[in-house]
Write a protein that holds these residues in place. Structure first.
Motif, mmCIF file in Angstrom:
data_model
loop_
_atom_site.group_PDB
_atom_site.id
_atom_site.type_symbol
_atom_site.label_atom_id
_atom_site.label_comp_id
_atom_site.label_asym_id
_atom_site.label_seq_id
_atom_site.Cartn_x
_atom_site.Cartn_y
_atom_site.Cartn_z
ATOM 1 N N GLY A 1 0.819 -1.215 0.000
ATOM 2 C CA GLY A 1 0.000 0.000 0.000
ATOM 3 C C GLY A 1 0.852 1.263 0.000
ATOM 4 O O GLY A 1 2.016 1.242 0.401
ATOM 5 N N GLY A 2 0.283 2.331 -0.470
ATOM 6 C CA GLY A 2 0.893 3.657 -0.337
ATOM 7 C C GLY A 2 2.101 3.933 -1.216
ATOM 8 O O GLY A 2 2.799 4.925 -1.016
ATOM 9 N N VAL A 3 2.369 3.071 -2.206
ATOM 10 C CA VAL A 3 3.577 3.281 -3.014
ATOM 11 C C VAL A 3 3.358 4.253 -4.174
ATOM 12 O O VAL A 3 4.303 4.657 -4.844
ATOM 13 C CB VAL A 3 4.122 1.942 -3.591
ATOM 14 C CG1 VAL A 3 4.647 1.045 -2.491
ATOM 15 C CG2 VAL A 3 3.052 1.241 -4.416
ATOM 16 N N LYS B 1 0.238 4.003 -6.429
ATOM 17 C CA LYS B 1 -0.584 3.439 -7.523
ATOM 18 C C LYS B 1 -1.564 4.478 -8.055
ATOM 19 O O LYS B 1 -1.699 4.666 -9.260
ATOM 20 C CB LYS B 1 -1.393 2.225 -7.017
ATOM 21 C CG LYS B 1 -0.564 1.029 -6.617
ATOM 22 C CD LYS B 1 -1.420 -0.090 -6.076
ATOM 23 C CE LYS B 1 -2.061 0.215 -4.741
ATOM 24 N NZ LYS B 1 -1.103 0.463 -3.648
ATOM 25 N N THR B 2 -2.267 5.126 -7.121
ATOM 26 C CA THR B 2 -3.279 6.089 -7.555
ATOM 27 C C THR B 2 -2.615 7.298 -8.203
ATOM 28 O O THR B 2 -3.082 7.817 -9.217
ATOM 29 C CB THR B 2 -4.140 6.503 -6.346
ATOM 30 O OG1 THR B 2 -4.656 5.317 -5.742
ATOM 31 C CG2 THR B 2 -5.291 7.394 -6.754
ATOM 32 N N ASP C 1 -10.201 0.200 -6.643
ATOM 33 C CA ASP C 1 -9.917 0.122 -5.203
ATOM 34 C C ASP C 1 -11.252 0.441 -4.528
ATOM 35 O O ASP C 1 -11.495 1.556 -4.066
ATOM 36 C CB ASP C 1 -8.825 1.132 -4.834
ATOM 37 C CG ASP C 1 -8.374 0.969 -3.386
ATOM 38 O OD1 ASP C 1 -9.001 0.160 -2.663
ATOM 39 O OD2 ASP C 1 -7.418 1.652 -2.982
ATOM 40 N N HIS D 1 -7.867 12.486 -5.989
ATOM 41 C CA HIS D 1 -6.685 12.917 -6.755
ATOM 42 C C HIS D 1 -7.073 13.797 -7.940
ATOM 43 O O HIS D 1 -6.291 14.620 -8.389
ATOM 44 C CB HIS D 1 -5.914 11.698 -7.269
ATOM 45 C CG HIS D 1 -5.015 11.080 -6.232
ATOM 46 N ND1 HIS D 1 -3.668 10.902 -6.403
ATOM 47 C CD2 HIS D 1 -5.274 10.604 -4.991
ATOM 48 C CE1 HIS D 1 -3.129 10.336 -5.343
ATOM 49 N NE2 HIS D 1 -4.097 10.132 -4.464
ATOM 50 N N PRO E 1 -4.143 -2.647 -2.805
ATOM 51 C CA PRO E 1 -2.910 -3.429 -2.619
ATOM 52 C C PRO E 1 -3.225 -4.803 -2.037
ATOM 53 O O PRO E 1 -2.808 -5.120 -0.921
ATOM 54 C CB PRO E 1 -2.116 -2.571 -1.629
ATOM 55 C CG PRO E 1 -3.162 -1.841 -0.850
ATOM 56 C CD PRO E 1 -4.336 -1.649 -1.750
ATOM 57 N N ASN F 1 8.478 4.277 -8.014
ATOM 58 C CA ASN F 1 7.948 5.608 -7.696
ATOM 59 C C ASN F 1 8.731 6.170 -6.512
ATOM 60 O O ASN F 1 9.350 5.437 -5.764
ATOM 61 C CB ASN F 1 6.452 5.517 -7.360
ATOM 62 C CG ASN F 1 5.840 6.901 -7.203
ATOM 63 O OD1 ASN F 1 6.288 7.862 -7.856
ATOM 64 N ND2 ASN F 1 4.851 7.035 -6.355
ATOM 65 N N VAL G 1 9.744 7.325 -11.358
ATOM 66 C CA VAL G 1 9.152 8.645 -11.105
ATOM 67 C C VAL G 1 9.848 9.232 -9.888
ATOM 68 O O VAL G 1 9.835 8.627 -8.812
ATOM 69 C CB VAL G 1 7.640 8.515 -10.834
ATOM 70 C CG1 VAL G 1 7.022 9.877 -10.590
ATOM 71 C CG2 VAL G 1 6.951 7.794 -11.976
ATOM 72 N N GLU H 1 2.109 16.652 -3.568
ATOM 73 C CA GLU H 1 1.026 17.070 -2.658
ATOM 74 C C GLU H 1 0.171 18.161 -3.281
ATOM 75 O O GLU H 1 -1.053 18.130 -3.220
ATOM 76 C CB GLU H 1 1.630 17.588 -1.350
ATOM 77 C CG GLU H 1 1.685 16.525 -0.270
ATOM 78 C CD GLU H 1 2.272 17.057 1.031
ATOM 79 O OE1 GLU H 1 2.724 16.221 1.808
ATOM 80 O OE2 GLU H 1 2.285 18.300 1.245
ATOM 81 N N VAL I 1 -2.153 16.795 -6.032
ATOM 82 C CA VAL I 1 -3.332 16.072 -5.510
ATOM 83 C C VAL I 1 -4.310 17.084 -4.916
ATOM 84 O O VAL I 1 -5.527 16.992 -5.114
ATOM 85 C CB VAL I 1 -2.903 15.012 -4.466
ATOM 86 C CG1 VAL I 1 -4.125 14.359 -3.829
ATOM 87 C CG2 VAL I 1 -2.019 13.950 -5.121
HETATM 88 N N1 LIG Z 1 6.699 10.625 -6.795
HETATM 89 C C1 LIG Z 1 6.167 11.069 -5.656
HETATM 90 N N2 LIG Z 1 6.812 11.991 -4.903
HETATM 91 C C2 LIG Z 1 6.300 12.399 -3.754
HETATM 92 N N3 LIG Z 1 5.136 11.993 -3.228
HETATM 93 C C3 LIG Z 1 4.445 11.076 -3.915
HETATM 94 C C4 LIG Z 1 4.912 10.567 -5.163
HETATM 95 N N4 LIG Z 1 4.012 9.667 -5.608
HETATM 96 C C5 LIG Z 1 3.027 9.623 -4.705
HETATM 97 N N5 LIG Z 1 3.284 10.458 -3.695
HETATM 98 C C6 LIG Z 1 2.427 10.678 -2.521
HETATM 99 O O1 LIG Z 1 2.337 9.434 -1.836
HETATM 100 C C7 LIG Z 1 1.052 9.301 -1.258
HETATM 101 C C8 LIG Z 1 0.499 7.921 -1.583
HETATM 102 O O2 LIG Z 1 0.253 7.850 -2.974
HETATM 103 P P1 LIG Z 1 -0.968 7.009 -3.547
HETATM 104 O O3 LIG Z 1 -2.221 7.345 -2.836
HETATM 105 O O4 LIG Z 1 -0.936 7.172 -5.005
HETATM 106 O O5 LIG Z 1 -0.500 5.529 -3.138
HETATM 107 P P2 LIG Z 1 -1.329 4.174 -3.367
HETATM 108 O O6 LIG Z 1 -0.331 3.132 -3.708
HETATM 109 O O7 LIG Z 1 -2.433 4.398 -4.293
HETATM 110 O O8 LIG Z 1 -1.894 3.934 -1.888
HETATM 111 P P3 LIG Z 1 -3.030 2.862 -1.490
HETATM 112 O O9 LIG Z 1 -2.357 1.540 -1.481
HETATM 113 O O10 LIG Z 1 -3.438 3.323 -0.123
HETATM 114 O O11 LIG Z 1 -4.121 2.956 -2.495
HETATM 115 C C9 LIG Z 1 0.204 10.436 -1.766
HETATM 116 O O12 LIG Z 1 0.084 11.382 -0.737
HETATM 117 C C10 LIG Z 1 1.003 11.008 -2.919
HETATM 118 O O13 LIG Z 1 0.835 12.409 -3.013
#
Ligand SMILES: Nc1ncnc2c1ncn2[C@@H]1O[C@H](COP(=O)(O)OP(=O)(O)OP(=O)(O)O)[C@@H](O)[C@H]1O
Ligand SMILES: [Mg+2]
Length: 365
Positions: free
Chosen positions: A116-118, A120-121, A145, A154, A230, A283, A308, A316, A319
């Motif tokens: 999670g949180g990597v 994806k969105t 999701d 987003h 995730p 990412n 990325v 931030e 988003v």
């Molecule tokens: N390249 C980046 N640089 C800095 N911050 C980032 C980057 N990519 C994503 N983020 C930040 O990381 C956070 C998590 O991103 P995101 O919600 O896309 O993750 P996710 O994999 O979709 O999480 P989940 O598993 O909860 O759905 C967000 O606050 C986003 O702004």
């Protein structure tokens, strides 16, 4: 020799289509595209007999004449015809007509990670918006999701239909019927099918519903992007993976994330998914990481589709504003996204080169 019913890709609009039907009454129109980059991309998959382009179209970064010459040399088996759709007049024919036909191709890109949180969105919204921008709105993003999706956040799409509204009409709906259930992201023209408005409704969206929506969406828009939870064990993720023409595995340089990514690659391989159908993206990439990107590639045993960079402030803000960075030209994240788009759909990312040249393997390699 011209076949009786040539497969035609049309560059233009309904008037160009009419001109094509007048000229080739038995033509099978494989698709109509206002954007010649998308037409070119689709042509690479289906090799049409004829490409009929309206004289009023202007390709990005080149003249129509240069485009037709380039297209003709890239796809010598297709005839390129420039048409004046407003007057039904065919102004120029180039080349011979072959006799082969295939089915129109489409692409379903599923963005997933076991962790999670990597991002994806973040990545799926950026990729889908970039694809939509370059194809004039011929792309859709599905938020699968279902219990905790935040695509709508987003993209700042806080009101409008959701996937649950589709459920009662699903047995009878045609692909075009999806338009009513998609929200539109203004800055990019992206179509978005959002997750349930309340998390407790997510169980209504069964794997069968997911399968049907994925099929309809790919028929309606061709370029389908799917954000996922995730969760490896979820049937919904299973449906998405089954429908995927490309699975984008997102990881960070964090060791736990990399280990999970490697296990996922192994599982997909055991399931018979070819390596060519997977693309790994790092990412939040940082030069200061203990796992430089070259080591990441060695560890995972695959070549990365892209990286990325980490830019917390820019991420931030984007988003917060509901405006993915891919829509902004001077930003390293944006460049990385366009480069990844080009990797996933060759030609599409490059189509943005009138505003910038996306750098493959940018600063981080
Ligand atoms: N390249 C980046 N640089 C800095 N911050 C980032 C980057 N990519 C994503 N983020 C930040 O990381 C956070 C998590 O991103 P995101 O919600 O896309 O993750 P996710 O994999 O979709 O999480 P989940 O598993 O909860 O759905 C967000 O606050 C986003 O702004
Ligand atoms: Mg997410």
């Amino acid at each position: 020799m011209m076949t009786d019913s040539p497969l035609v890709l049309v560059g233009g609009d309904v008037h160009t289509e009419r001109a094509v039907s007048a000229r080739w009454p038995k033509a099978r129109i494989g698709g109509t595209f206002r954007d010649l980059s998308l037409l070119e991309y689709v042509a690479s998959g289906i090799r049409p007999d004829i490409v009929a382009v309206d004289v009023s179209l202007s390709p990005r970064g080149e003249t129509l004449e240069a485009w037709t010459v380039r297209f003709k040399s890239a796809y010598p088996s297709s005839t390129v015809t420039v048409i004046d759709g407003s007057s039904n007049r065919v102004s120029e024919d180039i080349g011979e007509v072959p006799g082969l036909t295939t089915v129109l191709g489409s692409q379903t890109v599923v963005i997933w990670s076991p962790k999670g949180g990597v991002g994806k969105t973040f990545l799926s919204t950026n990729l889908a918006c970039a694809a939509s921008l370059v194809t004039g709105g011929n792309a859709v993003l599905l938020d699968m999701d279902l219990c905790s999706g935040d695509v709508a956040v987003h993209l700042d799409l806080l009101d409008g239909p959701a996937i649950t509204d589709l459920i009662p009409v699903l047995p009878d709906i045609r692909p075009e019927g999806l338009d009513k259930y998609a929200r539109r992201h203004g800055p990019s023209g992206l179509n978005v099918i959002c997750g349930p408005r309340q998390p407790e409704l997510c169980d209504l969206v069964t794997p069968e519903v997911v399968r049907t929506v994925l099929t309809l969406a790919s028929k309606r828009w061709g370029l389908t992007y799917v954000d996922t939870p995730p969760d490896m064990a979820s049937d919904v993720v299973g449906e998405c993976v089954d429908a995927a023409t490309k699975i984008v595995l997102v990881t960070t340089q964090d060791v736990a994330s990399l280990k999970q990514c490697r296990s996922a690659l192994e599982i997909f391989t055991k399931l018979g998914i070819p390596v060519s159908a997977m693309a790994v993206v790092v990412n939040r990439a940082s030069k200061d990481s203990l796992m430089p990107l070259q080591k990441v590639e060695e560890f995972l045993g695959v070549e990365l589709a892209g990286a990325v960079p980490e830019d917390r402030k820019a991420a931030e803000r984007s988003v917060f504003e509901g405006r993915p960075l891919a829509l902004i030209s001077k930003n390293e994240i944006s460049e990385a996204v366009w480069s990844i788009l080009d990797h996933l759909s060759p030609g599409l990312g490059r189509a943005s080169s009138n505003k910038k040249t996306p750098r493959r393997r940018g600063l981080f390699w």
